[in-house]
Design a protein around this motif. Sequence first.
Motif, PDB file in Angstrom:
ATOM      1  N   VAL B 123       4.490  -2.889  -4.328  1.00 55.17           N
ATOM      2  CA  VAL B 123       4.048  -1.511  -4.079  1.00 55.17           C
ATOM      3  C   VAL B 123       2.528  -1.416  -4.244  1.00 55.17           C
ATOM      4  CG1 VAL B 123       4.213   0.889  -4.831  1.00 55.17           C
ATOM      5  CG2 VAL B 123       6.254  -0.553  -4.821  1.00 55.17           C
ATOM      6  N   VAL B 124       2.025  -1.981  -5.342  1.00 57.36           N
ATOM      7  CA  VAL B 124       0.573  -1.932  -5.586  1.00 57.36           C
ATOM      8  C   VAL B 124      -0.159  -2.610  -4.429  1.00 57.36           C
ATOM      9  CG1 VAL B 124      -1.277  -2.712  -7.123  1.00 57.36           C
ATOM     10  CG2 VAL B 124       0.880  -1.866  -8.087  1.00 57.36           C
ATOM     11  N   TRP B 125       0.351  -3.762  -4.021  1.00 58.73           N
ATOM     12  CA  TRP B 125      -0.264  -4.525  -2.921  1.00 58.73           C
ATOM     13  C   TRP B 125      -0.314  -3.682  -1.641  1.00 58.73           C
ATOM     14  CZ3 TRP B 125       0.953  -6.442   1.903  1.00 58.73           C
ATOM     15  CH2 TRP B 125       0.238  -7.550   2.370  1.00 58.73           C
ATOM     16  N   ASN B 126       0.776  -2.970  -1.356  1.00 59.73           N
ATOM     17  CA  ASN B 126       0.831  -2.167  -0.122  1.00 59.73           C
ATOM     18  C   ASN B 126      -0.049  -0.926  -0.187  1.00 59.73           C
ATOM     19  OD1 ASN B 126       2.742  -3.043   2.177  1.00 59.73           O
ATOM     20  ND2 ASN B 126       3.811  -3.661   0.310  1.00 59.73           N
ATOM     21  N   VAL B 127      -0.187  -0.346  -1.375  1.00 62.02           N
ATOM     22  CA  VAL B 127      -1.114   0.789  -1.504  1.00 62.02           C
ATOM     23  C   VAL B 127      -2.537   0.283  -1.291  1.00 62.02           C
ATOM     24  CG1 VAL B 127      -2.102   2.455  -3.129  1.00 62.02           C
ATOM     25  CG2 VAL B 127       0.384   2.163  -3.005  1.00 62.02           C
ATOM     26  N   GLU B 128      -2.829  -0.858  -1.867  1.00 66.96           N
ATOM     27  CA  GLU B 128      -4.194  -1.385  -1.786  1.00 66.96           C
ATOM     28  C   GLU B 128      -4.547  -1.907  -0.388  1.00 66.96           C
ATOM     29  OE1 GLU B 128      -4.644  -3.999  -5.156  1.00 66.96           O
ATOM     30  OE2 GLU B 128      -4.846  -2.287  -6.524  1.00 66.96           O
ATOM     31  N   LYS B 129      -3.556  -2.233   0.396  1.00 67.58           N
ATOM     32  CA  LYS B 129      -3.867  -2.730   1.757  1.00 67.58           C
ATOM     33  C   LYS B 129      -4.596  -1.664   2.577  1.00 67.58           C
ATOM     34  CE  LYS B 129       0.402  -1.412   4.181  1.00 67.58           C
ATOM     35  NZ  LYS B 129       1.697  -1.790   4.704  1.00 67.58           N
TER      36      LYS B 129
END
Lengths: 317, 555
Positions: B123-129
């Motif tokens: 989730v964090v990775w996808n928000v940061e993308k």
Amino acid sequence: MLAYIARRIVYVIPIVISVALVCFLLVHLAPGDPLVAILPADASQELAAQLRVAYGFDRPLPVQFGLWTWKALHGDLGTSIATGRPVLSEVLRAVGNTITLACAAAVIGFTLGLTLGLIAGYFRNTWIDKVATSIAVAGVSVPHYWLGLVLVIIFSVQLNWLPAVGAGPGGSSTWSWDWEHLRYLVLPAVTTAVIPMGIITRTVRALTGDILSQDFVEALRAKGLREIGVFHHVIKNAAPTAMAVMGLQLGYMLGGSILIETVFSWPGTGLLLNSAIFQRDLPLLQGTILVLALFFVFLNLLVDVAQASIDPRIKRS
Amino acid sequence: MFKDLKTSTARCAIAAVLAVSAATATAEIAQAETVLRIAMTAADIPRTLGQPDQGFEGNRFTGLTMYDALTMWDLSSATKASVVIPGLATEWSVDASDNKKWTFKLRPGVKFHDGSPFNADAVVWNVEKVLKTDAPQYDASQVGVTASRMPTLASARKIDDMTVELTTKEPDSFLPINLTNLFMASPAKWQALYDKAAGDDAKAKAQAAWAAFAGDASGTGPWKMTRFVPRERLELAKNDGYWDKARVPHVDKMVLLPIPESNARTAALLAGQVDWIEAPAPDAVAQIKQRGFVIQSNEEPHVWPWQFSRVEGSPWNDIRVRKAANLCIDRDGMKDGLLGGLMVPATGTVEPGHPWRGNPTFQIKYDLKAAQALMKEAGYGPSKKLTVKTQTSASGSGQMLPLPMNEYIQQALAECYFDVQLDVIEWNTLFTNWRRGAKDPTANGSNAINVTYAAMDPFFAMVRFLQSGMAPPTSNNWGFINNPKFDDLVKKARQTFEPEARDKALAELHAASVDDAAFLYVAHDVAPRALSPKIKNFVQPKSWFVDFSPVTMTP
């Protein structure tokens, strides 16, 4: 001959530079936002500015043009804003499909055009001529879009003989020259062939009639030359002009037709241009126009050289 | 010579007929697997890398099929309004002491198509993308279609493997609705592609990884990508291991084809090349039905309006004029006469039955006498007409039939002493002008603009038009509406975190906007699609989106 070719190539250079400049400026001067494909109208100003920088649209136009030209010279036409894919690969794939369509249409259009033109020329002012000329006039006059739709209604919707859209059962990436794939080519190729067929018929008819009325033909016949020999002379005299017309027509066909490719969803340059315009995908639009323009210039060069090799008068002039 | 030509032509014709017959026979061989072939209106396959382009059609076909989000739309009912339900998050709550912090509990046991686990890191990775510009996976091309749909989301933080904290820039109860737009792509898959990319330039490697990901995508959705031919087709296979067993697709394979031209789509359906087309050509609807195909449609959260200018001197500043225009249009006549039934008359941004409808006191309907009386009261009449100018386009996404519809309105409003002038411009230019506002020279003197809009979430449906702070250049309050009541209600709705109370606050805002006749509400689109009679169990919800999972196909 080599000097002639070299001179023609030199003439092409300023044309290519002008084409590059015009196609870069045209799309930039059009109203609307270049990032409309990926930036909704409700995006914040901050986000819009951030993306404008990321895509280089914040730089002055001359700088953008310089960078674009420099990259283009190195085979890099940039990246499509809408898809993120390299423009060059997008354009080349589409060019491949358009060439396939253009070749099929050229075979149909040129064969029919030359045949009808010669028949009409040989039988001028007879009912045969009238039929051939009527076909030619209809070919030039009928709107492509309409004809395409009519063919689809008859052969796809009513008879279910041929596919209505697409470039093959699995898309163009699996294209092969078998009937299963050729079925997809028939309707768009016939539709594309209609205008060149009409133009070539009329040109060849006029040329044939003109040549047949000249004194040297009478002289050849008086010398006892058989009709097939006379026909050979007619062809030889008509060839340079007919080739020029066919070259131009081939150029138009290789440019892809937005209307025909849209009607048949044929994934060529016309459909690509249509998509680039509607998505306002500037790099894709610029790249496609540039490649097509270069293609056209190159084709004209080839036709000029071919004409000169057949008719020495052109070379001397 | 001509005799020979005639003979060979005849031979060719016979050969062609035989070949066509043979090919037709081959095509008729029954297929063992069920394949659903869909013709989209998109000119290209919407982007497949997690954040689709091409508006909500992109979300419909390459978002909700291959991917899931933390929250999702309930697409199971054809009669109730679609509402937000748990997706990859099972529950969420806002921090009582700091209402800018949200905690999301994640669904256990979910795996991406590549087999890697879905967890808080993902989730964090996808928000940061899309939000963290220095993150390795940051992709500018995905930002535009994502960040604007969740404008207040600031950051994400892992609490534990199955819990994540999201922070907003300001208190915003709309966040769970906005998160339906953030699709979860597989970090593991992307990382493998990144590691495989050549060179040392991290940005170039990231771009290459995303390009490769788009051709071999991995999400957690009910459909897996199996084949992708750019601009031509996307093939998806059912995901037997989908986490929601009730939504494992019944059809084996789905093929998506971009066919932007409506006549071409219709021909493809009638020729049997596809089983489902989006937006059939309206004048072909009768023929489609006659050939045994089924037309499906339903009211969509979509509004076809005139957005009024409220700048100084605008004729629309008089509420009597705004109300008169709303009462002067026979919407049923437009529906039955002009659009072949393919619209729902609009009486607001949302219709009765929707949780945000409220109880407006001004009833939008066709009442010519009342409209004329209002206009006379405002000082107009047969000998003194009110000139108004509207900017519109000849085509465009969601614009339905903009020219005929505007001409219909032009005729209708003439009965109420309006002299309507139309300023028709190109769609992309209109879209750009929409953001520039009524005061900008690009408005070309228009005091209304005709741009359709989606009404799926409160920000898109109301806030961006009604809140004074959303005036250009900030957002789409094109007409510079400045009504303190609207501003208070927007604030109240944003800061009400209990879903039912938030919906009630939004209903108050909606009722206030109808009572103020904020727009000329004309129509809602009905998302028409034509389906082969082989297709069963399809439910068309009141949404831009559909669920392909329950669809079955008979041989």
